[in-house]
Design an enzyme around this catalytic site. Structure first.
Site, short mmCIF file in Angstrom:
data_model
loop_
_atom_site.label_atom_id
_atom_site.label_comp_id
_atom_site.label_asym_id
_atom_site.label_seq_id
_atom_site.Cartn_x
_atom_site.Cartn_y
_atom_site.Cartn_z
N ASP A 11 -39.45 47.40 16.87
CA ASP A 11 -38.24 47.19 17.82
C ASP A 11 -38.84 46.99 19.43
OD1 ASP A 11 -36.01 47.39 19.30
OD2 ASP A 11 -36.08 49.51 19.04
N ASP A 39 -34.68 50.18 14.00
CA ASP A 39 -34.15 49.82 15.26
C ASP A 39 -33.54 51.13 16.10
OD1 ASP A 39 -33.09 48.21 17.30
OD2 ASP A 39 -32.73 46.33 15.75
N CYS A 40 -33.07 50.72 17.28
CA CYS A 40 -32.53 51.83 18.19
C CYS A 40 -31.35 52.71 17.41
CB CYS A 40 -31.72 51.23 19.34
SG CYS A 40 -31.02 52.41 20.45
N PRO A 41 -31.29 53.81 17.45
CA PRO A 41 -32.05 54.92 18.18
C PRO A 41 -33.39 55.49 17.41
CG PRO A 41 -30.20 55.96 17.35
CD PRO A 41 -30.28 54.65 16.66
N LEU A 42 -33.53 54.88 16.27
CA LEU A 42 -34.45 55.59 15.28
C LEU A 42 -36.02 55.86 15.75
CD1 LEU A 42 -33.35 54.23 11.75
CD2 LEU A 42 -32.82 56.44 12.96
#
Lengths: 85, 159
Positions: free
Chosen positions: A50, A23-26
């Site tokens: 995501d 999920d964000c920011p990966l």
């Protein structure tokens, strides 16, 4: 994770990033890191789960010198092709 | 492209509020920004070697709770001993299940990307904290240290 010269259904790409489950920011951070390892003109394929990446990956591409060639949603997955600028 | 600069001030020391500064800092660094984060007061908890961050439903009516508890559970009930630990445990499970990065992971991404982490010397003195309690990768500084960088930063945020 890296499959140089692999062939997707439509386009050749030089590297693939499996961002599924992140999920964000990966997804964006690892996309940028992968692109940093490519030469101009080479293509990165990213596969993510995501839904936020549908907004964030184009937003990243807009502020970089790289080009988002394709973004497709299929069966809950998001596929991107990004050309290193 | 000339390098852009991001200056953050991190003031909160809970598990939930640890996310915004580390998410923004790690993303900006990946985007090529030069990033400085100034950790002051409770924000210093985010720089400890051993992170022990918690989340509390107390005084936080916006926090989603299991079984819609925030609708019917008495506010006073959120003061029950163990409530904080239980909520923290649930939150950590949710974070893992949803594929959200841990704070340790995001902090490491920042360190790898050369984000400058600055601990507030005054806070350390005020609370009798020790330099050894914090990770080695930080610098210590004060308000003028912040402005030396933030004065010409493109983005400045207080979190």
């Amino acid at each position: 994770m890296v499959k140089p010269g692999s062939k997707s259904t439509e386009t050749l790409y030089d590297m693939e990033l499996d961002a599924r489950g992140w999920d964000c920011p990966l997804p964006v951070i690892h996309t940028i890191r992968a692109l940093n390892r490519l030469n101009p003109g080479q293509i990165l394929r990213v596969v993510a789960t995501d839904p936020g990446s549908m907004v964030d990956i184009p937003a990243y591409a807009n502020q970089s010198e790289n080009t988002l060639l394709e973004s497709v949603e299929t069966e809950g997955e998001f596929h991107y092709l990004i050309k290193k600028g | 492209m000339s390098e852009k600069k991001l200056a953050l001030i991190a003031t909160k020391g809970t598990l939930d509020w640890a996310y915004p500064p580390f998410i923004l800092a790690s993303t900006a660094a990946a985007l090529g920004y030069n990033v400085n984060v100034f950790f002051t007061f409770y924000g210093l908890q985010l720089l400890r070697k051993k992170l022990d961050l918690k989340v509390s439903p107390l005084g936080n009516p916006g926090m989603p709770m299991p079984m819609g508890m925030n609708k019917w559970f008495p506010v006073l009930g959120t003061t029950i001993p163990g409530m904080e630990t239980a909520m923290t445990k649930m939150m950590k499970q949710k974070i893992k299940k949803k594929g959200v990065a841990s704070i340790e992971e995001l902090r490491n991404l920042c360190i790898e990307a050369d984000v400058k982490l600055i601990g507030c010397q005054m806070t350390i003195d005020l609370f009798d904290m020790k330099r050894e309690d914090f990770i080695d990768e930080i610098d210590l500084g004060g308000a003028s240290t912040y402005f030396e960088f933030a004065g010409d930063a493109d983005v400045q945020l207080f979190i």
